[in-house]
Design a protein around this motif. Structure first.
Motif, short mmCIF file in Angstrom:
data_model
loop_
_atom_site.label_atom_id
_atom_site.label_comp_id
_atom_site.label_asym_id
_atom_site.label_seq_id
_atom_site.Cartn_x
_atom_site.Cartn_y
_atom_site.Cartn_z
N ILE A 103 4.16 13.49 2.66
CA ILE A 103 5.27 12.80 1.99
C ILE A 103 5.86 11.73 2.91
O ILE A 103 6.15 10.61 2.49
N PHE A 104 5.98 12.07 4.21
CA PHE A 104 6.52 11.10 5.16
C PHE A 104 5.62 9.87 5.25
O PHE A 104 6.09 8.72 5.27
N MET A 105 4.27 10.10 5.30
CA MET A 105 3.33 8.98 5.40
C MET A 105 3.45 8.10 4.16
O MET A 105 3.51 6.86 4.27
N CYS A 106 3.49 8.74 2.97
CA CYS A 106 3.58 7.95 1.73
C CYS A 106 4.89 7.16 1.68
O CYS A 106 4.91 6.00 1.27
N TRP A 107 5.98 7.78 2.17
CA TRP A 107 7.26 7.09 2.18
C TRP A 107 7.21 5.90 3.15
O TRP A 107 7.67 4.80 2.83
N ALA A 108 6.60 6.14 4.34
CA ALA A 108 6.55 5.07 5.34
C ALA A 108 5.70 3.90 4.84
O ALA A 108 6.06 2.73 5.01
N ILE A 109 4.57 4.21 4.19
CA ILE A 109 3.70 3.14 3.68
C ILE A 109 4.37 2.44 2.50
O ILE A 109 4.39 1.22 2.41
N GLY A 110 4.98 3.25 1.60
CA GLY A 110 5.57 2.66 0.40
C GLY A 110 6.77 1.78 0.70
O GLY A 110 6.96 0.73 0.08
N SER A 111 7.58 2.18 1.69
CA SER A 111 8.79 1.40 1.98
C SER A 111 8.45 0.10 2.69
O SER A 111 9.26 -0.83 2.72
N ASN A 112 7.24 0.02 3.31
CA ASN A 112 6.84 -1.23 3.97
C ASN A 112 5.74 -1.95 3.19
O ASN A 112 5.06 -2.81 3.74
N MET B 1 -7.96 -9.16 -4.58
CA MET B 1 -6.81 -8.88 -3.72
C MET B 1 -6.32 -7.46 -3.92
O MET B 1 -6.00 -7.06 -5.02
N VAL B 2 -6.29 -6.73 -2.85
CA VAL B 2 -5.80 -5.35 -2.89
C VAL B 2 -4.68 -5.23 -1.88
O VAL B 2 -4.83 -5.71 -0.75
N PRO B 3 -3.54 -4.65 -2.24
CA PRO B 3 -2.49 -4.45 -1.22
C PRO B 3 -3.01 -3.59 -0.08
O PRO B 3 -3.76 -2.63 -0.32
N LEU B 4 -2.63 -3.94 1.13
CA LEU B 4 -3.10 -3.18 2.29
C LEU B 4 -2.61 -1.73 2.22
O LEU B 4 -3.26 -0.83 2.74
N SER B 5 -1.45 -1.53 1.55
CA SER B 5 -0.91 -0.17 1.49
C SER B 5 -1.83 0.77 0.72
O SER B 5 -1.82 1.98 0.98
N TRP B 6 -2.68 0.23 -0.16
CA TRP B 6 -3.64 1.11 -0.85
C TRP B 6 -4.62 1.71 0.15
O TRP B 6 -4.92 2.90 0.11
N TYR B 7 -5.11 0.86 1.05
CA TYR B 7 -6.05 1.37 2.06
C TYR B 7 -5.37 2.42 2.94
O TYR B 7 -5.97 3.45 3.25
N LEU B 8 -4.12 2.14 3.35
CA LEU B 8 -3.42 3.09 4.22
C LEU B 8 -3.16 4.40 3.48
O LEU B 8 -3.27 5.48 4.06
N THR B 9 -2.83 4.30 2.18
CA THR B 9 -2.59 5.52 1.40
C THR B 9 -3.88 6.32 1.27
O THR B 9 -3.86 7.56 1.38
N LEU B 10 -5.00 5.62 1.06
CA LEU B 10 -6.28 6.34 0.98
C LEU B 10 -6.57 7.05 2.30
O LEU B 10 -7.02 8.21 2.31
N GLY B 11 -6.29 6.36 3.43
CA GLY B 11 -6.47 7.00 4.73
C GLY B 11 -5.59 8.23 4.88
O GLY B 11 -6.04 9.26 5.38
N ALA B 12 -4.32 8.14 4.41
CA ALA B 12 -3.42 9.29 4.50
C ALA B 12 -3.91 10.44 3.64
O ALA B 12 -3.86 11.61 4.05
N ILE B 13 -4.43 10.12 2.43
CA ILE B 13 -4.93 11.18 1.54
C ILE B 13 -6.12 11.88 2.19
O ILE B 13 -6.19 13.12 2.22
#
Lengths: 165, 100
Positions: A103-112, B1-13
């Protein structure tokens, strides 16, 4: 548009393979689904303009490391995983900690999210030559240190796996 | 164009699934594979940030992560073979003594 479609296809394949690794009870099925994850990740690296990293991902990870895993699974004749209780610390501390971390990672990524911007195909492309120059000039000392690390790993593997007599 | 946050979220998942497999799985080889999954998730994050900052060094770090992962796999699988030879089991709950 093409980038989004490709990202969604390979991202879904990645997550599905990882979940399959988690849910399968036989180690060989987990190993094969991990190979799928690594192959899909190689394609995502290509989308991000890292062509040499993608090639190395397929050759080293999906090729060498996973062959080693499959070889050991077959050598030890690993069967279906047994059901045991497991560690209580892992269940009562690990799982809530994992959820909090996620949840913290998703919040950190989502807020930036807006500051991180967009990734376009071809906006950043690293040819192999440029990567080699960076590796052998700027990162020469770490490169040499990793060669020592690999030598130690080879010796350690040989000593550990040798049969005692 | 894909937001970079998608890649980071996939990495977190992927990293979270790797941690979950590490905690839930009882077979020592599968636990090792979940560590490889976590390292792969971190590699994806490295490459995504290399793309964001237009820096080559992010991709060079991926090589070092791969080298460490390969060395770790070689030594770890040798340890697994040694443990299996003395204990005849791959279940981590049955490997609970320091002596052989």
């Amino acid at each position: 548009m093409l980038h989004q479609v490709l990202f969604i296809i390979f991202g879904v394949v990645c997550v599905a393979g990882a979940l399959n690794l988690l849910l399968q009870r036989h180690p060989i099925n987990s190993a094969l689904s991990l190979i799928v994850v690594m192959g899909a990740l190689a394609l995502l690296f290509l989308l991000l303009g890292a062509e040499f990293v993608a090639a190395v991902q397929v050759i080293v990870y999906a090729g060498a490391v996973m062959v080693l895993f499959v070889f050991v699974i077959m050598l030890l004749n690993a069967g279906v995983e047994e059901h045991t209780r497991g560690s209580r610390v892992a269940i009562f501390l690990g799982i809530p900690g994992l959820i909090a971390f996620f949840i913290f990672m998703c919040w950190a990524i989502g807020s930036n999210g807006s500051a991180l911007g967009q990734a376009r195909i071809g906006s950043f492309y690293v040819p192999t030559q440029e990567l080699g120059i960076a590796l052998f000039r700027e990162f020469l000392l770490p490169f040499e240190v990793t060669s020592v690390l690999i030598l130690i790993a080879i010796m350690g593997a040989v000593v550990l796996a040798r049969r005692e007599r | 164009m894909v937001p970079l946050s998608w890649y980071l979220t996939l990495g977190a998942i992927l990293f979270a699934i790797g941690v979950a497999a590490f905690l839930v799985k009882r077979n020592i080889i599968t636990i090792f594979m979940s560590i490889e999954l976590m390292l792969n998730a971190v590699n994806l994050t490295f490459v995504a940030f290399a793309n964001h900052w237009h820096q080559v060094s992010g991709q060079v770090f991926v090589f070092f992560v791969m080298v460490v992962a390969a060395a770790e796999a070689a030594v770890g699988l040798a340890i697994i073979i040694a443990v299996f030879r003395t204990r005849e089991t791959l279940n981590v709950d049955q490997v609970n003594l320091l002596k052989l």
